[in-house]
Design a protein around this motif. Structure first.
Motif, PDB file in Angstrom:
ATOM      1  N   ARG A   8     -12.197  40.968 -14.628  1.00 28.14           N
ATOM      2  CA  ARG A   8     -12.324  40.966 -16.088  1.00 28.14           C
ATOM      3  C   ARG A   8     -10.988  40.576 -16.709  1.00 28.14           C
ATOM      4  NH1 ARG A   8     -16.409  43.629 -19.256  1.00 28.14           N
ATOM      5  NH2 ARG A   8     -18.186  44.194 -17.949  1.00 28.14           N
ATOM      6  N   PHE A   9     -11.082  39.683 -17.700  1.00 28.78           N
ATOM      7  CA  PHE A   9      -9.888  39.183 -18.391  1.00 28.78           C
ATOM      8  C   PHE A   9     -10.068  39.347 -19.880  1.00 28.78           C
ATOM      9  CE2 PHE A   9     -10.657  36.820 -14.560  1.00 28.78           C
ATOM     10  CZ  PHE A   9      -9.434  36.847 -13.915  1.00 28.78           C
ATOM     11  N   TYR A  10      -8.952  39.561 -20.573  1.00 27.46           N
ATOM     12  CA  TYR A  10      -9.034  39.524 -22.026  1.00 27.46           C
ATOM     13  C   TYR A  10      -8.623  38.135 -22.468  1.00 27.46           C
ATOM     14  CZ  TYR A  10      -9.211  40.792 -26.824  1.00 27.46           C
ATOM     15  OH  TYR A  10      -9.583  40.828 -28.145  1.00 27.46           O
ATOM     16  N   VAL A  11      -9.564  37.400 -23.085  1.00 30.19           N
ATOM     17  CA  VAL A  11      -9.272  36.027 -23.510  1.00 30.19           C
ATOM     18  C   VAL A  11      -9.341  35.880 -25.022  1.00 30.19           C
ATOM     19  CG1 VAL A  11     -10.024  34.974 -21.356  1.00 30.19           C
ATOM     20  CG2 VAL A  11     -11.705  35.356 -23.163  1.00 30.19           C
ATOM     21  N   GLY A  12      -9.752  36.945 -25.726  1.00 32.13           N
ATOM     22  CA  GLY A  12      -9.872  36.853 -27.181  1.00 32.13           C
ATOM     23  C   GLY A  12     -11.101  36.062 -27.563  1.00 32.13           C
ATOM     24  N   SER A  13     -11.208  35.765 -28.859  1.00 28.70           N
ATOM     25  CA  SER A  13     -12.424  35.062 -29.276  1.00 28.70           C
ATOM     26  C   SER A  13     -12.123  33.775 -30.030  1.00 28.70           C
ATOM     27  CB  SER A  13     -13.280  36.001 -30.137  1.00 28.70           C
ATOM     28  OG  SER A  13     -12.451  36.666 -31.055  1.00 28.70           O
ATOM     29  N   ASP A  14     -10.834  33.389 -30.078  1.00 27.92           N
ATOM     30  CA  ASP A  14     -10.528  32.143 -30.791  1.00 27.92           C
ATOM     31  C   ASP A  14     -10.590  30.943 -29.835  1.00 27.92           C
ATOM     32  OD1 ASP A  14      -8.295  32.509 -29.299  1.00 27.92           O
ATOM     33  OD2 ASP A  14      -6.990  33.081 -30.967  1.00 27.92           O
ATOM     34  N   ASN A  15     -10.066  29.811 -30.301  1.00 29.29           N
ATOM     35  CA  ASN A  15     -10.164  28.568 -29.527  1.00 29.29           C
ATOM     36  C   ASN A  15      -9.457  28.644 -28.181  1.00 29.29           C
ATOM     37  OD1 ASN A  15     -11.557  27.499 -31.605  1.00 29.29           O
ATOM     38  ND2 ASN A  15      -9.755  26.559 -32.583  1.00 29.29           N
ATOM     39  N   GLU A  16      -8.418  29.486 -28.127  1.00 25.29           N
ATOM     40  CA  GLU A  16      -7.645  29.537 -26.883  1.00 25.29           C
ATOM     41  C   GLU A  16      -8.429  30.173 -25.740  1.00 25.29           C
ATOM     42  OE1 GLU A  16      -3.786  31.254 -27.493  1.00 25.29           O
ATOM     43  OE2 GLU A  16      -3.432  29.945 -29.223  1.00 25.29           O
ATOM     44  N   ALA A  17      -9.515  30.864 -26.088  1.00 25.34           N
ATOM     45  CA  ALA A  17     -10.297  31.522 -25.041  1.00 25.34           C
ATOM     46  C   ALA A  17     -10.829  30.509 -24.031  1.00 25.34           C
ATOM     47  CB  ALA A  17     -11.449  32.311 -25.670  1.00 25.34           C
ATOM     48  N   GLU A  29     -19.551  35.286 -17.365  1.00 25.71           N
ATOM     49  CA  GLU A  29     -20.032  35.394 -18.748  1.00 25.71           C
ATOM     50  C   GLU A  29     -18.873  35.776 -19.656  1.00 25.71           C
ATOM     51  OE1 GLU A  29     -22.554  38.825 -19.489  1.00 25.71           O
ATOM     52  OE2 GLU A  29     -21.656  39.916 -17.825  1.00 25.71           O
ATOM     53  N   ARG A  30     -19.086  35.525 -20.963  1.00 23.03           N
ATOM     54  CA  ARG A  30     -18.127  36.009 -21.969  1.00 23.03           C
ATOM     55  C   ARG A  30     -18.782  37.118 -22.769  1.00 23.03           C
ATOM     56  NH1 ARG A  30     -15.418  31.275 -25.405  1.00 23.03           N
ATOM     57  NH2 ARG A  30     -14.653  33.062 -26.586  1.00 23.03           N
ATOM     58  N   VAL A  31     -18.113  38.255 -22.839  1.00 22.98           N
ATOM     59  CA  VAL A  31     -18.610  39.365 -23.655  1.00 22.98           C
ATOM     60  C   VAL A  31     -17.482  39.801 -24.576  1.00 22.98           C
ATOM     61  CG1 VAL A  31     -19.900  41.531 -23.563  1.00 22.98           C
ATOM     62  CG2 VAL A  31     -19.591  40.196 -21.473  1.00 22.98           C
ATOM     63  N   GLY A  32     -17.713  39.797 -25.877  1.00 26.11           N
ATOM     64  CA  GLY A  32     -16.658  40.168 -26.811  1.00 26.11           C
ATOM     65  C   GLY A  32     -15.429  39.318 -26.563  1.00 26.11           C
ATOM     66  N   GLY A  33     -14.267  39.949 -26.450  1.00 27.43           N
ATOM     67  CA  GLY A  33     -13.042  39.203 -26.170  1.00 27.43           C
ATOM     68  C   GLY A  33     -12.780  39.070 -24.679  1.00 27.43           C
ATOM     69  N   CYS A  34     -13.780  39.382 -23.878  1.00 27.17           N
ATOM     70  CA  CYS A  34     -13.580  39.474 -22.427  1.00 27.17           C
ATOM     71  C   CYS A  34     -14.295  38.347 -21.691  1.00 27.17           C
ATOM     72  CB  CYS A  34     -14.118  40.832 -21.971  1.00 27.17           C
ATOM     73  SG  CYS A  34     -14.363  41.003 -20.210  1.00 27.17           S
ATOM     74  N   TYR A  35     -13.677  37.866 -20.633  1.00 27.78           N
ATOM     75  CA  TYR A  35     -14.336  36.941 -19.713  1.00 27.78           C
ATOM     76  C   TYR A  35     -14.523  37.682 -18.396  1.00 27.78           C
ATOM     77  CZ  TYR A  35     -14.878  33.103 -16.350  1.00 27.78           C
ATOM     78  OH  TYR A  35     -15.325  32.291 -15.347  1.00 27.78           O
ATOM     79  N   HIS A  78      -1.042  34.695 -14.544  1.00 27.51           N
ATOM     80  CA  HIS A  78      -0.378  33.632 -15.295  1.00 27.51           C
ATOM     81  C   HIS A  78      -1.365  32.826 -16.121  1.00 27.51           C
ATOM     82  CE1 HIS A  78       3.585  34.275 -13.692  1.00 27.51           C
ATOM     83  NE2 HIS A  78       3.082  34.368 -12.474  1.00 27.51           N
ATOM     84  N   ALA A  79      -2.641  32.918 -15.784  1.00 25.77           N
ATOM     85  CA  ALA A  79      -3.640  32.115 -16.499  1.00 25.77           C
ATOM     86  C   ALA A  79      -4.242  32.873 -17.686  1.00 25.77           C
ATOM     87  CB  ALA A  79      -4.756  31.704 -15.529  1.00 25.77           C
ATOM     88  N   ALA A  80      -4.361  34.192 -17.569  1.00 29.81           N
ATOM     89  CA  ALA A  80      -4.950  34.994 -18.651  1.00 29.81           C
ATOM     90  C   ALA A  80      -4.599  36.455 -18.426  1.00 29.81           C
ATOM     91  CB  ALA A  80      -6.468  34.833 -18.683  1.00 29.81           C
ATOM     92  N   LYS A  81      -4.851  37.269 -19.441  1.00 25.37           N
ATOM     93  CA  LYS A  81      -4.542  38.702 -19.320  1.00 25.37           C
ATOM     94  C   LYS A  81      -5.620  39.396 -18.499  1.00 25.37           C
ATOM     95  CE  LYS A  81      -2.129  38.608 -23.661  1.00 25.37           C
ATOM     96  NZ  LYS A  81      -2.519  38.162 -25.008  1.00 25.37           N
ATOM     97  N   VAL A  82      -5.213  39.930 -17.357  1.00 23.41           N
ATOM     98  CA  VAL A  82      -6.177  40.560 -16.457  1.00 23.41           C
ATOM     99  C   VAL A  82      -6.444  41.989 -16.936  1.00 23.41           C
ATOM    100  CG1 VAL A  82      -6.694  41.142 -14.073  1.00 23.41           C
ATOM    101  CG2 VAL A  82      -5.120  39.268 -14.580  1.00 23.41           C
ATOM    102  N   LEU A  83      -7.700  42.350 -17.047  1.00 21.19           N
ATOM    103  CA  LEU A  83      -8.037  43.739 -17.349  1.00 21.19           C
ATOM    104  C   LEU A  83      -8.266  44.512 -16.052  1.00 21.19           C
ATOM    105  CD1 LEU A  83     -10.470  43.325 -20.386  1.00 21.19           C
ATOM    106  CD2 LEU A  83      -8.016  43.756 -20.413  1.00 21.19           C
ATOM    107  N   SER A  84      -9.009  43.917 -15.139  1.00 17.36           N
ATOM    108  CA  SER A  84      -9.244  44.612 -13.877  1.00 17.36           C
ATOM    109  C   SER A  84      -9.723  43.643 -12.807  1.00 17.36           C
ATOM    110  CB  SER A  84     -10.298  45.720 -14.042  1.00 17.36           C
ATOM    111  OG  SER A  84     -11.547  45.166 -14.380  1.00 17.36           O
ATOM    112  N   ILE A  85      -9.447  44.013 -11.559  1.00 15.19           N
ATOM    113  CA  ILE A  85     -10.002  43.309 -10.412  1.00 15.19           C
ATOM    114  C   ILE A  85     -10.423  44.376  -9.413  1.00 15.19           C
ATOM    115  CG2 ILE A  85      -9.540  41.758  -8.478  1.00 15.19           C
ATOM    116  CD1 ILE A  85      -7.517  40.290 -10.188  1.00 15.19           C
ATOM    117  N   GLY A  86     -11.642  44.248  -8.912  1.00 16.17           N
ATOM    118  CA  GLY A  86     -12.069  45.212  -7.906  1.00 16.17           C
ATOM    119  C   GLY A  86     -13.429  44.858  -7.355  1.00 16.17           C
ATOM    120  N   GLU A  87     -13.756  45.475  -6.239  1.00 18.38           N
ATOM    121  CA  GLU A  87     -15.090  45.294  -5.685  1.00 18.38           C
ATOM    122  C   GLU A  87     -16.084  46.122  -6.485  1.00 18.38           C
ATOM    123  OE1 GLU A  87     -14.785  46.306  -1.558  1.00 18.38           O
ATOM    124  OE2 GLU A  87     -13.269  44.753  -1.201  1.00 18.38           O
TER     125      GLU A  87
END
Lengths: 303, 650
Positions: A53-62, A84-90, A109-118
């Motif tokens: 899960r990444f936080y990408v926001g909802s503007d054009n930069e997402a 999928e994209r949900v809210g500001g999250c990818y 380096h590519a985006a703000k990571v919220l979490s990684i896991g199995e």
């Protein structure tokens, strides 16, 4: 400055939805932190697959961020199973078998990571528990365990990525929520950075996640890692940690931050205030327990 | 019996109904409490209140005479500041049970959390199970009875009172000791247990204060004081003051304590000037009549605001630091001028209440003199976090000033060197603070503005917490503020200047878009109407004067406020010295000074071309020094440095 909550269902078949339970518990202590709310949810793992899960926001930069992420996935041999994209999250589910720490520093380096896991997925954003649920449908989540957090931002900004829970950057499936302040943050952080660990924020709570994950990766049991955290961390803290199949807590020696727990044959629930626990059992006086200063413990699923 | 079902009822409505029932002499039953906070706070009638389940934080807090019965557990701060009355808890209690009680009987059938009985003063706190970390922390008086284990550090830094321990002693706290028991007092404890039908067969041990930390080891030798005006000496290196410091420290082996304000040169409001040349501006005969100055403070969240005839308040100063007569003079003057007075730390007196038109009641960590009845007759409440002269430190009142009468009001033993706690028992972060603010609002029916006093330290962070925690206004106190007693080095070197404080506060609030959600009262070395206007230009909604009012009322600036032998009768509790103080005469002087402030504010506002104090803006100012320019972000105009505050034309 915050409120925390955690729940673990001890076995399969307990009639509690962990997403709904955490929403209720956090709504009960929302007064402790109106700025942002977050959840660390565990469940539904598939062998050989990672949930990101990444936080990408909802503007054009997402869109750009998602493009960059897909590039990194390709470079590191992570095949997308679903996204999928949900809210500001990818959110992406990938098949991956490589070095997780290298991969996670690369996606960082590519985006703000919220979490990684199995098993782990972290959902967090500004607003209250119900606001975040409205966007991310936390209530449909029926996993084995999870953590939650409401935040009143004091020193750092009100931003989704500065809110809790914190994922232990580079370590699969480890998350923490924390109430308090770690006063030897920079000293401890520099110590871990010298050993090659990267930090995604300047938030003192992230330190706890990385510190514990480092111990776990050295083969230290979670309980022992919690014991040493009480010696190594200065400041005021009540925190909860979760891994793929355990949750645990630690509390500082000064007992400056509240924590209370309720346990029965089905579940263990821990929160800043009893009012949150009572949200799970309305109208019932609970036999609760306040952990003493300088204490720690863990619970795991009995499967 | 009135039954109140908390499922589906806001706690605010529930408390209104509980208080109504109590006032009518009706007992109350609370159903489905579900560990909600603030149940029954503010009740002042002797009725029974049954809580059928668990209660949350501050259950029975800020009450007098009710009898609470809680079936199961309670959260933090059980019976906070309860005067008379009782609470019986069937289950466990969270941290700081019995905090600051002043006579109540608190019975906990289960275990109790950390720091139980912190700053308690009178009454009995009984725990039938185990106590936890630092039970009896900083207790001033009363009796604690623990039937189970003591927990670590029992009686940590207790000042007075007694702890009777029936179970295992884990460890004693700092300055606590075991002493022999007397059979009469054990009989009293057993009678108390009997009254609450608690069976107990064991023996008791008794813990009291060991008395090693109540007084400074060596008294500071009295020397002829150097007046403030010569304080900095001729040389800035080995001057008279430094010599004196070294000499005194060679005798006492510790830091010095003194009163009054800091003496260091710091960037201040005098480093700012008005951009416009107003020396020759025509202000007419009656600028006061031409300028709108009436200011309401504290109504942002629906409370009844303070209604001031000008944007000026009296800064908090305690009865204790000042004599009763001096406090009365200030109160009379504030009433005559139509502005607000503040109790400071030491509680509220009838004379002060009657004389002051509007009075803010201040709550500090020691909860000295704090109580529900005086809250109810206040016009505003203030939570003291710290003060500008010594941020991070509690008040200091040397033994000479801790008379029997004063000790009685504060609920402490007489004749100690009182070093008030620097922290609140129940405010360990912004998250606890929000619950505390709500407790004060609940107890007083949301009528009163609740403010926070912040000594300028990390204002950028602190002011954001203040607005997020829902305070109505903040009293922002800079480093140039004075005190009745403080460590000398702390007063000179700790804190940030008043202009930095207001500028940081403005920047921080703007950064989160919340400037309009809170009001700022600026204080810390403001001397007159000119300083007042500059403070308002920088963004303050009002300013407060402390030292200036005291000087107007006869202070001779000898800096010996802490000693207790003030020759003017202002900073003393000695009846002979106080007899010299003529409250009514000095009240007239203070009032006359306040009117000069009013005139100055009006004249400058008018000269700047405005008709309302709210029209003042940052752009009305320039900076005379590079430091002030940097701090305030104002244009640097060194050419105006010698021109005086209003600048002569031409």
């Amino acid at each position: 400055m915050c409120g925390i909550a955690g729940i673990l269902l001890k076995r399969d078949g307990v009639a509690v939805d962990t997403g709904r339970a955490l929403i209720d518990m956090l709504d009960g202590c929302q007064h402790r932190g109106p700025d942002s709310t977050g959840f660390a949810l565990y469940g539904g793992e598939e062998k050989g697959q990672l949930k990101l899960r990444f936080y990408v926001g909802s503007d054009n930069e997402a869109g750009d961020a998602i493009g960059r992420l897909k590039g990194v996935f390709r470079e590191h041999g992570a095949d997308i199973v679903a996204d999928e994209r949900v809210g500001g999250c990818y959110r992406a589910v990938v098949r991956f078998g490589g070095d997780l720490q290298r991969f996670s520093y690369a996606v960082e380096h590519a985006a703000k990571v919220l979490s990684i896991g199995e098993s782990l997925e972290i959902v967090k954003d500004v607003g209250g528990a119900h606001d975040v649920d409205d966007v991310y449908d936390v209530h449909v989540f029926k996993g084995s365990h999870g953590l939650g957090h409401v935040r009143l931002a004091t020193e750092s900004d009100v931003k989704p990525e500065a809110s809790h829970p914190f994922w232990a950057t580079g370590f699969s499936d480890v998350a923490i929520v924390h109430n308090g302040q770690i006063t030897n943050y920079w000293k401890m952080r520099r110590r871990l950075e010298r050993r090659g660990f990267a930090f995604a924020t300047d938030n003192d709570s992230e330190l706890i996640a990385v510190y514990l994950a480092d111990k776990l990766s050295q083969g230290v049991a979670l309980k022992d890692a919690l014991a040493s955290s009480i010696d190594d961390m200065d400041g005021t803290f009540s925190f909860l940690v979760s891994t793929k199949d355990e949750i645990g807590y630690a509390k500082d020696r000064l007992a400056a931050k509240p924590m209370i727990m309720f346990e029965n044959d089905d579940l263990i629930a821990i929160a800043s205030e009893e009012v949150s626990l009572n949200r799970l059992f309305p109208g019932r006086a609970l036999d609760t327990r306040e952990p003493p200063p300088g204490s720690y413990d863990t619970w795991s699923r009995s499967i | 019996m009135v039954t109140i079902d908390l499922s589906g009822l806001e706690i605010r409505r529930a408390n209104e109904r509980i208080r109504e029932a109590a006032a009518a002499g009706e007992s109350v039953e609370v159903l489905n409490p579900d560990a909600r906070h603030h149940i029954g706070v503010g009740v002042i009638h002797p009725v029974d209140i049954h809580v059928r389940g668990s209660a949350g934080y501050f259950c029975a807090g800020l009450t007098d005479t009710p009898r609470f019965h809680v079936e199961s557990n309670v959260g933090w701060g059980l019976a906070d500041n309860m005067y008379r009355g009782s609470v019986v808890v069937g289950g466990n209690a969270g941290a700081i049970a019995g905090v600051a009680i002043r006579g109540a009987e608190v019975v906990i059938k289960g275990n109790m959390g950390s720091r139980a009985g912190q700053v308690m003063k009178k009454g009995t706190l009984l725990c039938c199970g185990n106590a936890n970390f630092m039970a009896g922390y900083m207790m001033y008086g009363g009796r604690m009875v623990i039937l189970g284990q003591s927990g670590e550090r029992l009686g940590e830094d207790m000042t007075g009172g007694e702890i009777f321990l029936g179970g295992e002693l884990r460890s004693l706290g700092s300055d606590a000791e075991l002493v022999d028991t007397e059979s009469a007092e054990i009989d009293e404890v057993l009678a108390f247990l009997d009254r609450y039908e608690i069976p107990f067969k064991g023996a008791f041990r008794k813990v009291v204060n060991a008395g090693k930390k109540l007084r400074y080891g060596a008294a500071e030798r009295q020397v002829r004081s150097i007046p403030y005006f010569g304080f900095s000496g001729d040389s800035d290196y080995w001057n008279r003051k430094i010599q004196e410091d070294v000499y005194i420290k060679s005798q006492i082996g510790r830091y010095r304590v003194r009163g009054y304000g800091g003496a260091r040169e710091l960037p201040h409001l005098s480093d700012l000037a008005f951009r416009k040349d107003i020396a020759m501006a025509a202000v007419g005969d009656d600028p006061v009549g031409d300028v709108e100055m009436r200011t309401k403070i504290g109504g942002k969240n629906g409370a009844n605001p303070l209604d001031l005839t000008m944007p000026v308040l009296i800064a908090p100063m305690s009865y204790g630091a000042l004599s009763r007569s001096a406090k009365q003079a200030v109160a009379i003057a504030s009433g005559m001028a139509g502005i607000a007075e503040n109790t400071g730390e030491g509680g509220m007196s009838d004379a002060q209440r009657d004389a002051a038109g509007q009075l803010i009641f201040q709550m500090l960590g020691g909860r000295l003199g704090w109580n529900i009845h005086d809250m109810n007759r206040a016009d505003g409440l203030e939570i003291y976090i710290s003060q500008g002269a010594k941020p991070g430190f509690g008040g200091q009142l040397m033994a000479k000033k801790v008379t029997k009468e004063l000790a009685e009001i504060r609920g402490i033993p007489a004749g100690i060197d009182l070093r008030s706690p620097s922290r609140h028992p129940d405010i360990l972060g912004a998250d606890d603070l929000v619950i505390k603010v709500e407790e004060l609002r609940e107890a007083t029916g949301y009528r009163l503005p609740v403010s926070v006093k912040l000594g300028a330290g990390r204002i950028h962070d602190d002011i954001k917490i203040a607005v997020k925690d829902g305070f109505d206004f903040v009293e922002l106190d800079g480093m140039q503020g004075s005190t009745g007693a403080g460590g000398a080095e702390v007063m000179e070197y700790v804190g940030i200047p008043t202009i930095s404080a207001i500028c940081e506060a403005e920047t921080a609030l703007a950064s989160i878009g919340r400037r309009d959600d809170i009001e700022i009262v600026l204080m810390g070395g403001l001397r007159d109407g000119v300083d007042a206007v500059k403070g308002l230009c920088l963004g303050a909604d009002a300013i407060a004067l402390g030292t200036a009012a005291i000087i107007a009322g006869g202070c001779i600036a000898c800096m010996q406020c802490h000693v207790g032998q003030c020759v003017t009768g202002i900073a003393t509790q000695d009846p002979e010295h106080e007899a010299r103080y003529k409250s009514k005469v000095e009240a007239r002087h203070i009032y006359t000074f306040l009117e000069s402030v009013r005139w100055q504010i009006a004249a400058i506002v008018k000269a700047l071309g405005y008709a309302d104090v709210r029209q003042l803006r940052r752009d009305d100012l320039v900076a005379l020094t590079p430091e002030a320019a940097e701090i305030a972000g104002l244009p640097y105009e060194p050419g105006l440095r010698d021109a005086g505050p209003f600048r002569a034309a031409g």
